[in-house]
Design an enzyme around this catalytic site. Structure first.
Site, PDB file in Angstrom:
ATOM      1  N   ARG A 123       2.423 -21.098  29.538  1.00 13.39           N
ATOM      2  CA  ARG A 123       1.542 -20.809  28.410  1.00 13.39           C
ATOM      3  C   ARG A 123       2.058 -19.602  27.617  1.00 13.39           C
ATOM      4  O   ARG A 123       1.940 -19.546  26.390  1.00 13.39           O
ATOM      5  CB  ARG A 123       0.109 -20.526  28.900  1.00 13.39           C
ATOM      6  CG  ARG A 123      -0.635 -21.719  29.471  1.00 13.39           C
ATOM      7  CD  ARG A 123      -0.874 -22.789  28.429  1.00 13.39           C
ATOM      8  NE  ARG A 123      -1.510 -22.257  27.255  1.00 13.39           N
ATOM      9  CZ  ARG A 123      -2.825 -22.117  27.092  1.00 13.39           C
ATOM     10  NH1 ARG A 123      -3.649 -22.501  28.052  1.00 13.39           N
ATOM     11  NH2 ARG A 123      -3.318 -21.642  25.967  1.00 13.39           N
ATOM     12  N   ARG A 153     -10.348 -20.316  19.464  1.00 14.35           N
ATOM     13  CA  ARG A 153     -10.939 -21.211  20.481  1.00 14.35           C
ATOM     14  C   ARG A 153     -12.406 -21.379  20.122  1.00 14.35           C
ATOM     15  O   ARG A 153     -13.142 -20.393  20.040  1.00 14.35           O
ATOM     16  CB  ARG A 153     -10.779 -20.629  21.877  1.00 14.35           C
ATOM     17  CG  ARG A 153     -11.639 -21.328  22.898  1.00 14.35           C
ATOM     18  CD  ARG A 153     -11.336 -20.936  24.317  1.00 14.35           C
ATOM     19  NE  ARG A 153     -10.046 -21.436  24.740  1.00 14.35           N
ATOM     20  CZ  ARG A 153      -9.647 -21.494  26.003  1.00 14.35           C
ATOM     21  NH1 ARG A 153     -10.439 -21.072  26.973  1.00 14.35           N
ATOM     22  NH2 ARG A 153      -8.454 -21.949  26.310  1.00 14.35           N
ATOM     23  N   ASP A 202      -8.395 -32.443  35.375  1.00 10.91           N
ATOM     24  CA  ASP A 202      -9.085 -31.271  34.835  1.00 10.91           C
ATOM     25  C   ASP A 202     -10.506 -31.283  35.387  1.00 10.91           C
ATOM     26  O   ASP A 202     -10.926 -32.271  36.000  1.00 10.91           O
ATOM     27  CB  ASP A 202      -9.082 -31.362  33.294  1.00 10.91           C
ATOM     28  CG  ASP A 202      -9.549 -30.082  32.608  1.00 10.91           C
ATOM     29  OD1 ASP A 202      -9.737 -29.057  33.290  1.00 10.91           O
ATOM     30  OD2 ASP A 202      -9.726 -30.119  31.364  1.00 10.91           O
ATOM     31  N   GLN A 212      -1.893 -25.978  25.628  1.00 10.92           N
ATOM     32  CA  GLN A 212      -1.807 -26.249  27.062  1.00 10.92           C
ATOM     33  C   GLN A 212      -0.883 -27.432  27.344  1.00 10.92           C
ATOM     34  O   GLN A 212      -0.027 -27.369  28.225  1.00 10.92           O
ATOM     35  CB  GLN A 212      -3.199 -26.527  27.632  1.00 10.92           C
ATOM     36  CG  GLN A 212      -3.190 -26.826  29.108  1.00 10.92           C
ATOM     37  CD  GLN A 212      -2.789 -25.619  29.954  1.00 10.92           C
ATOM     38  OE1 GLN A 212      -3.378 -24.558  29.821  1.00 10.92           O
ATOM     39  NE2 GLN A 212      -1.793 -25.791  30.819  1.00 10.92           N
ATOM     40  N   CYS A 224      -4.550 -27.637  34.174  1.00 13.64           N
ATOM     41  CA  CYS A 224      -4.516 -26.556  33.185  1.00 13.64           C
ATOM     42  C   CYS A 224      -5.184 -25.278  33.693  1.00 13.64           C
ATOM     43  O   CYS A 224      -4.900 -24.197  33.190  1.00 13.64           O
ATOM     44  CB  CYS A 224      -5.153 -27.016  31.882  1.00 13.64           C
ATOM     45  SG  CYS A 224      -6.909 -27.421  32.038  1.00 13.64           S
ATOM     46  N   HIS A 265      -6.529 -29.616  23.231  1.00 14.77           N
ATOM     47  CA  HIS A 265      -6.030 -28.328  23.750  1.00 14.77           C
ATOM     48  C   HIS A 265      -4.493 -28.366  23.658  1.00 14.77           C
ATOM     49  O   HIS A 265      -3.792 -28.496  24.667  1.00 14.77           O
ATOM     50  CB  HIS A 265      -6.510 -28.151  25.191  1.00 14.77           C
ATOM     51  CG  HIS A 265      -6.348 -26.767  25.733  1.00 14.77           C
ATOM     52  ND1 HIS A 265      -5.914 -25.694  24.976  1.00 14.77           N
ATOM     53  CD2 HIS A 265      -6.551 -26.269  26.986  1.00 14.77           C
ATOM     54  CE1 HIS A 265      -5.879 -24.607  25.736  1.00 14.77           C
ATOM     55  NE2 HIS A 265      -6.248 -24.928  26.949  1.00 14.77           N
TER      56      HIS A 265
HETATM   57  N1  NVA Z   1     -11.287 -29.155  29.568  1.00  9.73           N
HETATM   58  C1  NVA Z   1     -11.461 -27.757  29.878  1.00  9.73           C
HETATM   59  C2  NVA Z   1     -10.169 -27.028  29.692  1.00  9.73           C
HETATM   60  C3  NVA Z   1     -10.235 -25.559  30.024  1.00  9.73           C
HETATM   61  C4  NVA Z   1      -8.940 -24.851  29.783  1.00  9.73           C
HETATM   62  C5  NVA Z   1     -12.548 -27.167  29.002  1.00  9.73           C
HETATM   63  O1  NVA Z   1     -12.561 -27.496  27.796  1.00  9.73           O
HETATM   64  O2  NVA Z   1     -13.377 -26.407  29.494  1.00  9.73           O
HETATM   65  N1   CP Z   2      -5.935 -23.412  30.619  1.00  2.73           N
HETATM   66  C1   CP Z   2      -6.593 -22.570  29.813  1.00  2.73           C
HETATM   67  O1   CP Z   2      -6.639 -22.740  28.609  1.00  2.73           O
HETATM   68  O2   CP Z   2      -7.147 -21.519  30.454  1.00  2.73           O
HETATM   69  P1   CP Z   2      -8.137 -20.427  29.819  1.00  2.73           P
HETATM   70  O3   CP Z   2      -9.458 -21.115  29.590  1.00  2.73           O
HETATM   71  O4   CP Z   2      -8.221 -19.388  30.892  1.00  2.73           O
HETATM   72  O5   CP Z   2      -7.548 -19.912  28.550  1.00  2.73           O
END
Ligand code: NVA
Ligand code: CP
Length: 300
Positions: free
Chosen positions: A287, A102, A219, A132, A259, A129
């Site tokens: 997930r 990540r 989101d 997800q 998500c 992502h």
């Molecule tokens: N769009 C959000 C998703 C978190 C799982 C982010 O990138 O922070």
């Molecule tokens: N939805 C998701 O990816 O959550 P986290 O940021 O907690 O991994």
């Protein structure tokens, strides 16, 4: 059909490979692979942004399959002191059987995969992502059955990494996707260009976009890395909350997905996210099943 080596973007896999992944995740959920097929295998997890679901589902999923997951944070590794992506990828490949990452810039994951000799899984970048949205598709199949092509999905809000992954999913599964994003917050133009014009529509008006949708999803207004823009985003997104009047425009059987983490009272009203149409916790559970399926497909 060549076997996929990495899981970086949904559209990197063919429709057949993605369908097989969903089927496999369903079998995982139903109790298959109790014989610990990843016994003796190790998965490294590199997180340069925070995580609850991605980290825990991967760690638990690998343990349930008999393997070991290893958390590597930027600060306590040499990556935090500037060791290159290519050297890190080459070194880790000699110790572990797969690497989940990540990070911020998508090109970092692409570069990591170019130099790694083991499979690389994208655990979220600023661009996409994919794990997800595969879990989200699994949730839709549980609710409406296996034919995703007849679904109508509406995305409300930021054209962010989730929106981009929904576009990639529409391209591979052929469902109808409407995205209602404020001006200046549209999805990535390259991903939008590759999406099927006959199935994907960019709208401005969230109420109209929601008409007849089977799935309403959104989101946060400020993703990780964009927190500094919170104030101007709150103004730009004020009309883009998923609330009950908006849900009333959707299909009578419509479900709500998010998500997580969520900001109740911003992108979604508490009555919707905590109401009868919400499937957010089943979505979060999926997930776990989907990451197990991805690792089973990639680790040989
Ligand atoms: N769009 C959000 C998703 C978190 C799982 C982010 O990138 O922070
Ligand atoms: N939805 C998701 O990816 O959550 P986290 O940021 O907690 O991994």
């Amino acid at each position: 059909m060549t076997e996929p080596r990495h899981f970086i973007e949904i559209a990197d896999w063919t429709s057949g490979q993605l369908q097989r992944l969903l089927d496999l995740a369903g079998r995982v959920r139903d109790g298959a692979f109790a014989d610990r097929p990843l016994e003796g295998r190790t998965v490294a997890m590199i997180f340069q942004k925070p995580s609850t679901r991605t980290r825990v589902s991967t760690e638990v999923g690998v343990a349930q399959l008999g393997g070991h997951a290893l958390m590597i944070s930027e600060l306590d590794s040499q990556m935090g002191r500037g060791e290159s992506v290519s050297d890190t990828a080459r070194v880790l490949s000699r110790y572990v059987d797969a690497i989940l990452i990540r990070t911020f810039g998508h090109e970092r994951v692409v570069e990591f995969a170019r130099h790694a000799t083991v499979p690389v899984v994208n655990g979220l970048t600023d661009l996409v992502h994919p794990c997800q949205v595969m879990a989200d598709l699994m949730t839709i199949v549980q609710e409406f059955g296996p034919d995703l092509s007849r679904m109508r999905v509406v995305w409300i809000g930021d054209g962010n990494n989730m929106a981009n992954s929904w576009l990639n999913a529409a391209r591979r599964f052929g469902f109808a996707l409407r995205l209602a994003c404020p001006p200046g917050y549209e999805p990535d133009p390259r991903i939008l260009d590759r999406a099927p014009a006959s199935r994907v529509e960019l709208a401005r008006d969230p109420e109209r976009a929601a008409e007849g949708a089977h799935v309403v999803t959104t989101d946060v207004w400020a993703s990780m890395g964009a927190e500094g823009e919170r104030k101007e985003r709150a103004e730009a997104f004020a009309r883009y909350q998923v609330d009950e009047p908006l849900m009333a425009r959707a299909h009578p059987e419509a479900i709500f997905l998010h998500c997580l983490p969520a900001h109740r009272g911003e992108e979604v009203a508490p009555e919707v996210i905590d109401g009868p149409r919400s499937r957010i916790f089943r979505e979060a559970e999926n997930r776990l099943h989907i990451i197990k399926a991805i690792l089973l497909e990639l680790i040989r």
